[in-house]
Design a protein around this motif. Structure first.
Motif, PDB file in Angstrom:
ATOM      1  N   SER A  15      10.562   0.156  -7.199  1.00 53.29           N
ATOM      2  CA  SER A  15      10.601   1.171  -6.061  1.00 53.29           C
ATOM      3  C   SER A  15      11.874   1.945  -6.474  1.00 53.29           C
ATOM      4  O   SER A  15      11.474   3.155  -6.415  1.00 53.29           O
ATOM      5  N   ALA A  16      12.765   1.617  -6.851  1.00 54.10           N
ATOM      6  CA  ALA A  16      13.975   2.415  -7.341  1.00 54.10           C
ATOM      7  C   ALA A  16      13.680   3.179  -8.658  1.00 54.10           C
ATOM      8  O   ALA A  16      14.222   4.333  -8.714  1.00 54.10           O
ATOM      9  N   ALA A  17      12.895   2.570  -9.510  1.00 53.55           N
ATOM     10  CA  ALA A  17      12.434   3.631 -10.661  1.00 53.55           C
ATOM     11  C   ALA A  17      11.464   4.606 -10.356  1.00 53.55           C
ATOM     12  O   ALA A  17      11.705   5.670 -10.800  1.00 53.55           O
ATOM     13  N   LEU A  18      10.918   4.422  -9.421  1.00 51.41           N
ATOM     14  CA  LEU A  18       9.894   5.571  -8.727  1.00 51.41           C
ATOM     15  C   LEU A  18      10.883   6.469  -8.148  1.00 51.41           C
ATOM     16  O   LEU A  18      10.563   7.833  -8.171  1.00 51.41           O
ATOM     17  N   VAL A  75       0.613   6.917   2.353  1.00 45.18           N
ATOM     18  CA  VAL A  75       1.890   6.652   2.746  1.00 45.18           C
ATOM     19  C   VAL A  75       2.429   7.154   4.099  1.00 45.18           C
ATOM     20  O   VAL A  75       3.128   6.495   4.677  1.00 45.18           O
ATOM     21  N   CYS A  76       1.781   8.204   4.720  1.00 39.37           N
ATOM     22  CA  CYS A  76       2.169   8.453   5.955  1.00 39.37           C
ATOM     23  C   CYS A  76       1.487   7.460   7.253  1.00 39.37           C
ATOM     24  O   CYS A  76       2.136   7.353   8.015  1.00 39.37           O
ATOM     25  N   SER A  77       0.335   6.929   6.691  1.00 40.25           N
ATOM     26  CA  SER A  77      -0.413   6.186   7.797  1.00 40.25           C
ATOM     27  C   SER A  77       0.209   4.683   7.688  1.00 40.25           C
ATOM     28  O   SER A  77       0.504   4.206   8.830  1.00 40.25           O
ATOM     29  N   THR A  78       0.956   4.471   6.637  1.00 42.92           N
ATOM     30  CA  THR A  78       1.479   3.020   6.563  1.00 42.92           C
ATOM     31  C   THR A  78       2.722   3.204   7.042  1.00 42.92           C
ATOM     32  O   THR A  78       3.445   2.317   7.902  1.00 42.92           O
ATOM     33  N   TRP A  79       3.636   4.321   6.904  1.00 40.56           N
ATOM     34  CA  TRP A  79       4.846   4.468   7.647  1.00 40.56           C
ATOM     35  C   TRP A  79       4.839   4.469   9.120  1.00 40.56           C
ATOM     36  O   TRP A  79       5.468   3.951   9.835  1.00 40.56           O
ATOM     37  N   LEU A  80       3.676   5.133   9.513  1.00 39.95           N
ATOM     38  CA  LEU A  80       3.340   5.261  11.016  1.00 39.95           C
ATOM     39  C   LEU A  80       3.026   3.805  11.495  1.00 39.95           C
ATOM     40  O   LEU A  80       3.433   3.616  12.546  1.00 39.95           O
ATOM     41  N   LEU A  81       2.498   2.939  10.771  1.00 44.79           N
ATOM     42  CA  LEU A  81       2.299   1.500  11.169  1.00 44.79           C
ATOM     43  C   LEU A  81       3.675   0.797  11.428  1.00 44.79           C
ATOM     44  O   LEU A  81       3.988   0.051  12.112  1.00 44.79           O
ATOM     45  N   PHE A  82       4.647   1.208  10.313  1.00 42.21           N
ATOM     46  CA  PHE A  82       5.977   0.515  10.319  1.00 42.21           C
ATOM     47  C   PHE A  82       6.743   1.013  11.530  1.00 42.21           C
ATOM     48  O   PHE A  82       7.376   0.306  12.336  1.00 42.21           O
ATOM     49  N   ALA A  83       6.431   2.289  11.799  1.00 34.82           N
ATOM     50  CA  ALA A  83       7.148   2.716  13.236  1.00 34.82           C
ATOM     51  C   ALA A  83       6.434   2.367  14.542  1.00 34.82           C
ATOM     52  O   ALA A  83       7.488   1.805  15.341  1.00 34.82           O
ATOM     53  N   LEU A 140      13.050   0.906   8.148  1.00 30.91           N
ATOM     54  CA  LEU A 140      12.160   1.907   8.706  1.00 30.91           C
ATOM     55  C   LEU A 140      12.377   3.299   8.243  1.00 30.91           C
ATOM     56  O   LEU A 140      11.664   4.065   7.826  1.00 30.91           O
ATOM     57  N   VAL A 141      13.857   3.767   8.123  1.00 29.42           N
ATOM     58  CA  VAL A 141      14.146   4.774   7.549  1.00 29.42           C
ATOM     59  C   VAL A 141      13.825   4.944   5.874  1.00 29.42           C
ATOM     60  O   VAL A 141      13.534   6.142   5.431  1.00 29.42           O
ATOM     61  N   LEU A 142      14.201   3.922   5.295  1.00 31.10           N
ATOM     62  CA  LEU A 142      14.003   3.820   3.660  1.00 31.10           C
ATOM     63  C   LEU A 142      12.660   2.679   3.546  1.00 31.10           C
ATOM     64  O   LEU A 142      13.169   1.644   3.187  1.00 31.10           O
ATOM     65  N   PRO A 143      11.419   3.009   3.920  1.00 30.70           N
ATOM     66  CA  PRO A 143      10.431   2.114   3.554  1.00 30.70           C
ATOM     67  C   PRO A 143      10.405   1.323   2.231  1.00 30.70           C
ATOM     68  O   PRO A 143       9.833   0.394   2.117  1.00 30.70           O
ATOM     69  N   LEU A 144      10.935   2.122   1.205  1.00 29.84           N
ATOM     70  CA  LEU A 144      10.823   1.340  -0.037  1.00 29.84           C
ATOM     71  C   LEU A 144      11.625  -0.066  -0.001  1.00 29.84           C
ATOM     72  O   LEU A 144      11.660  -0.697  -0.942  1.00 29.84           O
ATOM     73  N   LEU A 145      12.561  -0.222   0.618  1.00 34.08           N
ATOM     74  CA  LEU A 145      13.199  -1.510   1.043  1.00 34.08           C
ATOM     75  C   LEU A 145      12.529  -2.549   1.682  1.00 34.08           C
ATOM     76  O   LEU A 145      13.051  -3.474   1.853  1.00 34.08           O
ATOM     77  N   ARG A 146      11.266  -2.177   2.041  1.00 36.60           N
ATOM     78  CA  ARG A 146      10.594  -3.299   2.759  1.00 36.60           C
ATOM     79  C   ARG A 146      10.274  -4.570   2.049  1.00 36.60           C
ATOM     80  O   ARG A 146      10.091  -5.565   2.716  1.00 36.60           O
ATOM     81  N   VAL A 183       0.748  -0.980   0.011  1.00 38.39           N
ATOM     82  CA  VAL A 183       0.080  -0.056  -0.059  1.00 38.39           C
ATOM     83  C   VAL A 183       0.831   1.081  -0.136  1.00 38.39           C
ATOM     84  O   VAL A 183       0.505   2.078  -0.806  1.00 38.39           O
ATOM     85  N   PHE A 184       2.042   1.072   0.803  1.00 37.72           N
ATOM     86  CA  PHE A 184       2.745   2.322   1.004  1.00 37.72           C
ATOM     87  C   PHE A 184       3.626   2.470  -0.555  1.00 37.72           C
ATOM     88  O   PHE A 184       3.500   3.670  -0.961  1.00 37.72           O
ATOM     89  N   LEU A 185       3.708   1.576  -1.157  1.00 35.59           N
ATOM     90  CA  LEU A 185       4.572   1.611  -2.526  1.00 35.59           C
ATOM     91  C   LEU A 185       3.482   2.119  -3.653  1.00 35.59           C
ATOM     92  O   LEU A 185       3.802   2.935  -4.378  1.00 35.59           O
ATOM     93  N   LEU A 186       2.275   1.523  -3.388  1.00 35.64           N
ATOM     94  CA  LEU A 186       1.194   2.231  -4.438  1.00 35.64           C
ATOM     95  C   LEU A 186       0.970   3.717  -4.138  1.00 35.64           C
ATOM     96  O   LEU A 186       0.872   4.612  -4.960  1.00 35.64           O
ATOM     97  N   GLY A 187       0.758   4.167  -2.812  1.00 35.10           N
ATOM     98  CA  GLY A 187       0.812   5.561  -2.576  1.00 35.10           C
ATOM     99  C   GLY A 187       1.949   6.514  -3.025  1.00 35.10           C
ATOM    100  O   GLY A 187       1.625   7.358  -3.556  1.00 35.10           O
ATOM    101  N   TYR A 188       3.061   5.951  -2.634  1.00 39.83           N
ATOM    102  CA  TYR A 188       4.223   6.489  -3.426  1.00 39.83           C
ATOM    103  C   TYR A 188       4.247   6.681  -4.801  1.00 39.83           C
ATOM    104  O   TYR A 188       4.482   7.882  -5.254  1.00 39.83           O
ATOM    105  N   ALA A 189       3.661   5.571  -5.533  1.00 43.25           N
ATOM    106  CA  ALA A 189       3.618   5.669  -6.776  1.00 43.25           C
ATOM    107  C   ALA A 189       2.572   6.830  -7.458  1.00 43.25           C
ATOM    108  O   ALA A 189       3.088   7.420  -8.338  1.00 43.25           O
ATOM    109  N   VAL A 190       1.547   6.551  -6.962  1.00 43.16           N
ATOM    110  CA  VAL A 190       0.524   7.788  -7.201  1.00 43.16           C
ATOM    111  C   VAL A 190       1.037   9.433  -6.902  1.00 43.16           C
ATOM    112  O   VAL A 190       0.840  10.038  -7.839  1.00 43.16           O
ATOM    113  N   ARG A 191       1.636   9.345  -5.934  1.00 43.30           N
ATOM    114  CA  ARG A 191       2.491  10.656  -5.665  1.00 43.30           C
ATOM    115  C   ARG A 191       3.475  10.909  -6.550  1.00 43.30           C
ATOM    116  O   ARG A 191       3.335  12.184  -6.996  1.00 43.30           O
TER     117      ARG A 191
END
Length: 225
Positions: free
Chosen positions: A137-140, A56-64, A91-97, A30-38
């Motif tokens: 992720s890297a392409a985005l 993006v913000c809510s899923t990162w909060l879940l990770f935290a 956690l710092v780089l969520p695209l690596l999840r 979901v984080f990746l999808l949100g980031y892709a849309v942004r």
């Protein structure tokens, strides 16, 4: 995604990880999808960009929250950051999840009494899925950094995907090259991941092939050939 030399996890931490790995992997998608849309949606594409930012913000909060719970339940205190340094990086780089996909597989297998894939199949499946998710992720990320930069050669998302494929496979044609500091940081990280994934697949396939050929040799009767 923990350090192999880490001490044995407490039972409550193990139970927490088994229960949350699959939901958190879904959250990472979901984080990746949100980031892709942004990154890809036009600036006037509202309210989709706002919705994507909320995701993006809510899923990162879940990770935290997950990180904080695991830190507390581990009983390691500040040592948790050093022992589980990869979790800190993720956690710092969520695209690596997506790299945690192997933990998801383990969590699912612990819940269900199903035959496991062979070691070679697991390595190749994990490396293949990780390569796809990390490449996307890297392409985005590199498109986000590069497309508006002066002198950039990565102007479209198609350019970014081509660059990610060339980098992951260590081909490096040189026709698309990051020029910004952020883009080059993404490139360096993808090079390291690409080398690791390529080595894992190549080594696993070579080992499997050697095992098959050895088995065939053992089946041949003495003096044949």
């Amino acid at each position: 995604m923990s350090n192999p030399s880490a001490p044995m996890a407490p039972p409550r931490l193990t139970r927490w990880e088994q229960r949350t790995e699959v939901p958190l992997f879904v959250a990472s998608l979901v984080f990746l999808l949100g980031y892709a849309v942004r990154v890809l949606a036009p600036h006037d594409a509202e309210p989709w960009r706002d919705i994507a930012l909320a995701l993006v913000c809510s899923t990162w909060l879940l990770f935290a929250v997950d990180y904080a719970v695991r830190l507390r339940q581990s009983g390691l205190g500040a040592r948790f950051v050093r022992v589980h340094w990869l979790d800190t990086v993720v956690l710092v780089l969520p695209l690596l999840r997506p790299l945690r996909v192997i933990r998801v597989y383990t969590a699912v297998q612990n819940r269900r009494d199903r035959p496991r894939l062979s070691l070679y199949a697991r390595v190749m499946a994990y490396a293949g899925l990780s390569a796809v998710l990390l490449g996307f992720s890297a392409a985005l990320a590199v498109y986000h950094q590069e497309h508006a930069a002066a002198g950039a050669t990565i102007r479209t998302f198609g350019d970014a995907v081509w660059w990610a494929c060339a980098t992951l496979t260590t081909v490096g044609y040189g026709d698309a090259v990051p020029v910004t500091p952020g883009g080059r940081a993404v490139a360096a990280l993808l090079m390291v991941c690409g080398l690791g994934l390529l080595g894992a697949v190549t080594g696993s396939f070579s080992s499997w092939l050697l095992r098959v050929l050895t088995r065939e040799d053992e089946k041949e009767p003495p003096g044949s050939g």
